[in-house]
Write an enzyme that holds these catalytic residues in place. Structure first.
Site, PDB file in Angstrom:
ATOM      1  N   CYS A   1     -27.515 -22.348  19.754  1.00  0.00           N
ATOM      2  CA  CYS A   1     -28.590 -22.062  18.802  1.00  0.00           C
ATOM      3  C   CYS A   1     -28.014 -21.808  17.395  1.00  0.00           C
ATOM      4  O   CYS A   1     -27.556 -22.751  16.775  1.00  0.00           O
ATOM      5  CB  CYS A   1     -29.465 -20.921  19.331  1.00  0.00           C
ATOM      6  SG  CYS A   1     -31.078 -20.905  18.549  1.00  0.00           S
TER       7      CYS A   1
ATOM      8  N   HIS B   1     -30.349 -21.447  24.795  1.00  0.00           N
ATOM      9  CA  HIS B   1     -29.505 -20.280  25.104  1.00  0.00           C
ATOM     10  C   HIS B   1     -29.122 -20.231  26.579  1.00  0.00           C
ATOM     11  O   HIS B   1     -29.726 -19.483  27.349  1.00  0.00           O
ATOM     12  CB  HIS B   1     -30.273 -18.989  24.782  1.00  0.00           C
ATOM     13  CG  HIS B   1     -30.482 -18.748  23.334  1.00  0.00           C
ATOM     14  ND1 HIS B   1     -29.587 -18.054  22.545  1.00  0.00           N
ATOM     15  CD2 HIS B   1     -31.495 -19.109  22.520  1.00  0.00           C
ATOM     16  CE1 HIS B   1     -30.033 -18.002  21.312  1.00  0.00           C
ATOM     17  NE2 HIS B   1     -31.199 -18.625  21.262  1.00  0.00           N
TER      18      HIS B   1
ATOM     19  N   GLU C   1     -26.833 -18.697  27.837  1.00  0.00           N
ATOM     20  CA  GLU C   1     -26.300 -17.355  28.142  1.00  0.00           C
ATOM     21  C   GLU C   1     -27.379 -16.382  28.598  1.00  0.00           C
ATOM     22  O   GLU C   1     -27.068 -15.332  29.133  1.00  0.00           O
ATOM     23  CB  GLU C   1     -25.531 -16.800  26.926  1.00  0.00           C
ATOM     24  CG  GLU C   1     -26.372 -16.377  25.730  1.00  0.00           C
ATOM     25  CD  GLU C   1     -26.801 -17.531  24.822  1.00  0.00           C
ATOM     26  OE1 GLU C   1     -26.677 -18.718  25.220  1.00  0.00           O
ATOM     27  OE2 GLU C   1     -27.289 -17.222  23.711  1.00  0.00           O
TER      28      GLU C   1
HETATM   29  N1  GLN Z   1     -33.277 -19.514  13.722  1.00  0.00           N
HETATM   30  C1  GLN Z   1     -31.944 -19.010  13.840  1.00  0.00           C
HETATM   31  C2  GLN Z   1     -31.040 -19.498  12.713  1.00  0.00           C
HETATM   32  O1  GLN Z   1     -31.417 -20.248  11.911  1.00  0.00           O
HETATM   33  C3  GLN Z   1     -31.327 -19.363  15.182  1.00  0.00           C
HETATM   34  C4  GLN Z   1     -32.086 -18.653  16.292  1.00  0.00           C
HETATM   35  C5  GLN Z   1     -31.268 -18.359  17.500  1.00  0.00           C
HETATM   36  O2  GLN Z   1     -30.032 -18.388  17.495  1.00  0.00           O
HETATM   37  N2  GLN Z   1     -31.954 -17.984  18.543  1.00  0.00           N
HETATM   38  O3  GLN Z   1     -29.898 -19.110  12.650  1.00  0.00           O
END
Ligand code: GLN
Length: 191
Positions: free
Chosen positions: A79, A172, A174
Site C-alpha cells: 500500500c 495489505h 499483513e
Molecule cells: N493512502 C495512503 C497513502 O497515500 C496509503 C494507505 C495505506 O497504506 N493503507 O500513503
C-alpha cells in the site's frame, strides 16, 4: 534465517513483524541507517506515504534506502509502501518524494474516489489459491514498465507487481492472517 527489516518510522509495522517472525525470519524494525545496513531484505509497510517519505528524509534514511533498493536489496512494499517504491506518482502531495526503483506509475487513493476500503478475493500469480485482499485507501498501478510483471489485478488495474528483487501490493497481506505473499518475498530474499 534471513534478516528482514521493517521500515518503522510510520505505518503498520507490528503486523509485518508478526507475519515475518511466524515464517521464521529474523524480523526487526528499521529506524536508523545502522539497522538498514543489517537487512537482507526490507518491508515498507502500509501507512501514509507522504509522512513516511518526510520522516525518512528527516531521519537521514531516504538516501540510504535509495542506495540499498537500487543496489539490489529485495524489498516488499504494501500500500503506502508500494507508493514509496514507485518511480512515478499520480495524485501525490506537492513535492512528494519516493525511494523509487520500481518502474511503475501508481495513483494514490485511486480506489478511494469510489469507495475508501474494500476486500476482494484475487488470483495471484505464484499462488494456487486466491488471496483475500484488504484495500485501505489503496493506490493502483496505472502504468508498468517493460520489466514489471503484473501478479494480480482488481477492477482492471494491477494491484500486485514484481520487478526482479522488488515486490509490491496495493493491499495489505499483513492484516489478512495469510503468510503466503510474505513467503513469496522470503523466497525472493533467499533465492
Ligand atoms: N493512502 C495512503 C497513502 O497515500 C496509503 C494507505 C495505506 O497504506 N493503507 O500513503
Amino acid at each position: 534465517m534471513p534478516a528482514i527489516g521493517v521500515f518503522a518510522l510510520q505505518g503498520d509495522v507490528r503486523e509485518h513483524l508478526a507475519t515475518l517472525t511466524a515464517l521464521g525470519a529474523d524480523a526487526f524494525p528499521v529506524r536508523r541507517p545502522e539497522e538498514l545496513a543489517r537487512c537482507d531484505g526490507l518491508v515498507l509497510p502500509g501507512g501514509e506515504s507522504t509522512t513516511m517519505a518526510k520522516l525518512a528524509r528527516t531521519f537521514d534514511l531516504l538516501e540510504p534506502l535509495r542506495e540499498r533498493v537500487s543496489g539490489g536489496m529485495p524489498t516488499f512494499g504494501t500500500c503506502a509502501g508500494m507508493i514509496l517504491l514507485a518511480d512515478r506518482i499520480l495524485d501525490g502531495a506537492a513535492g512528494q518524494e519516493t525511494i523509487g526503483g520500481l518502474d511503475v506509475t501508481v495513483r494514490r487513493n485511486a480506489f478511494g474516489r469510489q469507495v475508501d476500503s474494500f476486500e476482494a478475493d484475487l488470483e495471484l500469480t505464484g499462488l494456487d489459491e486466491p488471496v483475500h485482499a484488504v484495500f485501505i485507501r489503496a493506490p493502483w498501478v496505472e502504468e508498468v514498465g517493460a520489466g514489471v510483471e503484473v501478479l494480480a489485478e482488481a477492477e482492471g488495474h494491477p494491484v500486485a507487481v514484481r520487478q526482479g528483487h522488488l515486490l509490491a501490493t496495493s493491499f495489505h497481506p499483513e492484516v489478512a492472517d495469510d503468510g503466503r505473499i510474505h513467503r513469496l518475498f522470503l523466497d525472493l530474499v533467499q533465492g
